[in-house]
Design a protein around this motif. Structure first.
Motif, PDB file in Angstrom:
ATOM      1  N   GLU A 100       0.842  -1.212   0.000  1.00 46.11           N
ATOM      2  CA  GLU A 100       0.000   0.000   0.000  1.00 46.11           C
ATOM      3  C   GLU A 100       0.871   1.254   0.000  1.00 46.11           C
ATOM      4  O   GLU A 100       0.570   2.225  -0.696  1.00 46.11           O
ATOM      5  CB  GLU A 100      -0.956  -0.007   1.197  1.00 46.11           C
ATOM      6  N   ALA A 101       1.969   1.226   0.747  1.00 39.70           N
ATOM      7  CA  ALA A 101       2.901   2.367   0.736  1.00 39.70           C
ATOM      8  C   ALA A 101       3.513   2.518  -0.657  1.00 39.70           C
ATOM      9  O   ALA A 101       3.648   3.635  -1.167  1.00 39.70           O
ATOM     10  CB  ALA A 101       3.992   2.171   1.789  1.00 39.70           C
ATOM     11  N   CYS A 102       3.877   1.411  -1.283  1.00 35.16           N
ATOM     12  CA  CYS A 102       4.440   1.450  -2.635  1.00 35.16           C
ATOM     13  C   CYS A 102       3.415   1.984  -3.631  1.00 35.16           C
ATOM     14  O   CYS A 102       3.780   2.703  -4.573  1.00 35.16           O
ATOM     15  CB  CYS A 102       4.918   0.058  -3.059  1.00 35.16           C
ATOM     16  N   ARG A 103       2.145   1.677  -3.434  1.00 33.06           N
ATOM     17  CA  ARG A 103       1.092   2.212  -4.306  1.00 33.06           C
ATOM     18  C   ARG A 103       0.988   3.730  -4.176  1.00 33.06           C
ATOM     19  O   ARG A 103       0.802   4.433  -5.164  1.00 33.06           O
ATOM     20  CB  ARG A 103      -0.247   1.562  -3.983  1.00 33.06           C
ATOM     21  N   ARG A 104       1.101   4.224  -2.957  1.00 32.52           N
ATOM     22  CA  ARG A 104       1.050   5.682  -2.766  1.00 32.52           C
ATOM     23  C   ARG A 104       2.242   6.359  -3.440  1.00 32.52           C
ATOM     24  O   ARG A 104       2.094   7.394  -4.093  1.00 32.52           O
ATOM     25  CB  ARG A 104       0.982   6.024  -1.277  1.00 32.52           C
ATOM     26  N   ILE A 105       3.413   5.767  -3.296  1.00 35.48           N
ATOM     27  CA  ILE A 105       4.615   6.313  -3.937  1.00 35.48           C
ATOM     28  C   ILE A 105       4.463   6.252  -5.454  1.00 35.48           C
ATOM     29  O   ILE A 105       4.773   7.218  -6.160  1.00 35.48           O
ATOM     30  CB  ILE A 105       5.877   5.552  -3.464  1.00 35.48           C
ATOM     31  N   ALA A 106       3.980   5.127  -5.972  1.00 35.91           N
ATOM     32  CA  ALA A 106       3.801   4.969  -7.424  1.00 35.91           C
ATOM     33  C   ALA A 106       2.786   5.971  -7.963  1.00 35.91           C
ATOM     34  O   ALA A 106       2.968   6.513  -9.060  1.00 35.91           O
ATOM     35  CB  ALA A 106       3.369   3.542  -7.743  1.00 35.91           C
ATOM     36  N   ALA A 107       1.738   6.242  -7.210  1.00 32.23           N
ATOM     37  CA  ALA A 107       0.732   7.223  -7.650  1.00 32.23           C
ATOM     38  C   ALA A 107       1.352   8.611  -7.747  1.00 32.23           C
ATOM     39  O   ALA A 107       1.096   9.351  -8.708  1.00 32.23           O
ATOM     40  CB  ALA A 107      -0.464   7.224  -6.701  1.00 32.23           C
ATOM     41  N   ARG A 108       2.173   8.968  -6.770  1.00 29.75           N
ATOM     42  CA  ARG A 108       2.857  10.268  -6.826  1.00 29.75           C
ATOM     43  C   ARG A 108       3.814  10.324  -8.007  1.00 29.75           C
ATOM     44  O   ARG A 108       3.908  11.338  -8.700  1.00 29.75           O
ATOM     45  CB  ARG A 108       3.592  10.533  -5.512  1.00 29.75           C
ATOM     46  N   ALA A 109       4.515   9.219  -8.257  1.00 31.40           N
ATOM     47  CA  ALA A 109       5.443   9.166  -9.390  1.00 31.40           C
ATOM     48  C   ALA A 109       4.688   9.305 -10.706  1.00 31.40           C
ATOM     49  O   ALA A 109       5.087  10.087 -11.576  1.00 31.40           O
ATOM     50  CB  ALA A 109       6.225   7.848  -9.365  1.00 31.40           C
ATOM     51  N   ALA A 110       3.585   8.589 -10.861  1.00 29.02           N
ATOM     52  CA  ALA A 110       2.801   8.623 -12.102  1.00 29.02           C
ATOM     53  C   ALA A 110       2.183   9.995 -12.338  1.00 29.02           C
ATOM     54  O   ALA A 110       1.961  10.391 -13.479  1.00 29.02           O
ATOM     55  CB  ALA A 110       1.724   7.545 -12.069  1.00 29.02           C
TER      56      ALA A 110
END
Length: 154
Positions: A100-110
């Motif tokens: 879930e933390a990686c998803r938040r980071i990936a969303a910010r990156a995208a």
């Protein structure tokens, strides 16, 4: 699967046991490669094979993650492949807080909203390894046990 989800799974498999700052750095590296892939067709072939003109950042991130040898977890015989498969399983179960933390980071990156602490890095490795391609190169950053480099594009 969206590019952001592919990036999140990649982050979990490749850097999930590291500090959040290191995970963000790996995501920033993927963004750096995606932006380079968008520059022109030749660079696109190198950093995101299959990229088409006008493809958005999120879609490019999905392609960048699957480029051979950048993220070992996508290679069938790589030891990190198991971590990717476990992340995929956890994805359907919703039981992995690190994913879930990686998803938040990936969303910010995208979204293009993730700062780049790597100095524009395009390559990386764990600090306890020294691959042949890194010999003699000066790192741009070392974050959370990962070493980052910016290699010439041309």
């Amino acid at each position: 699967m969206t590019g952001a989800e592919i990036l999140a799974l990649t982050l979990r498999a490749e850097a999930g046991g590291r500090p959040v700052r290191a995970i963000e750095a790996v995501a920033a590296l993927a963004v750096n490669r995606a932006r380079l892939a968008a520059m022109d067709a030749a660079t696109g072939l190198r950093f995101a094979p299959g990229a088409r003109p006008g493809l958005g950042l999120a879609a490019l991130l999905g392609l960048v993650c699957r480029v051979p040898f950048l993220f070992g977890c996508w290679m069938p015989r790589n030891p990190r492949r198991r971590a990717l498969l476990l992340a995929m399983q956890a994805s359907t179960e919703g039981t992995d807080t690190m994913l879930e933390a990686c998803r938040r980071i990936a969303a910010r990156a995208a979204a293009g909203a993730l700062p780049d602490p790597t100095g524009g890095a395009t390559h990386w490795h764990a600090a306890d390894e020294l691959p042949g391609w890194a010999l003699g190169l000066v790192p741009t950053a070392e974050i959370g046990g990962l070493v980052f480099y910016r290699l010439p594009v041309g």
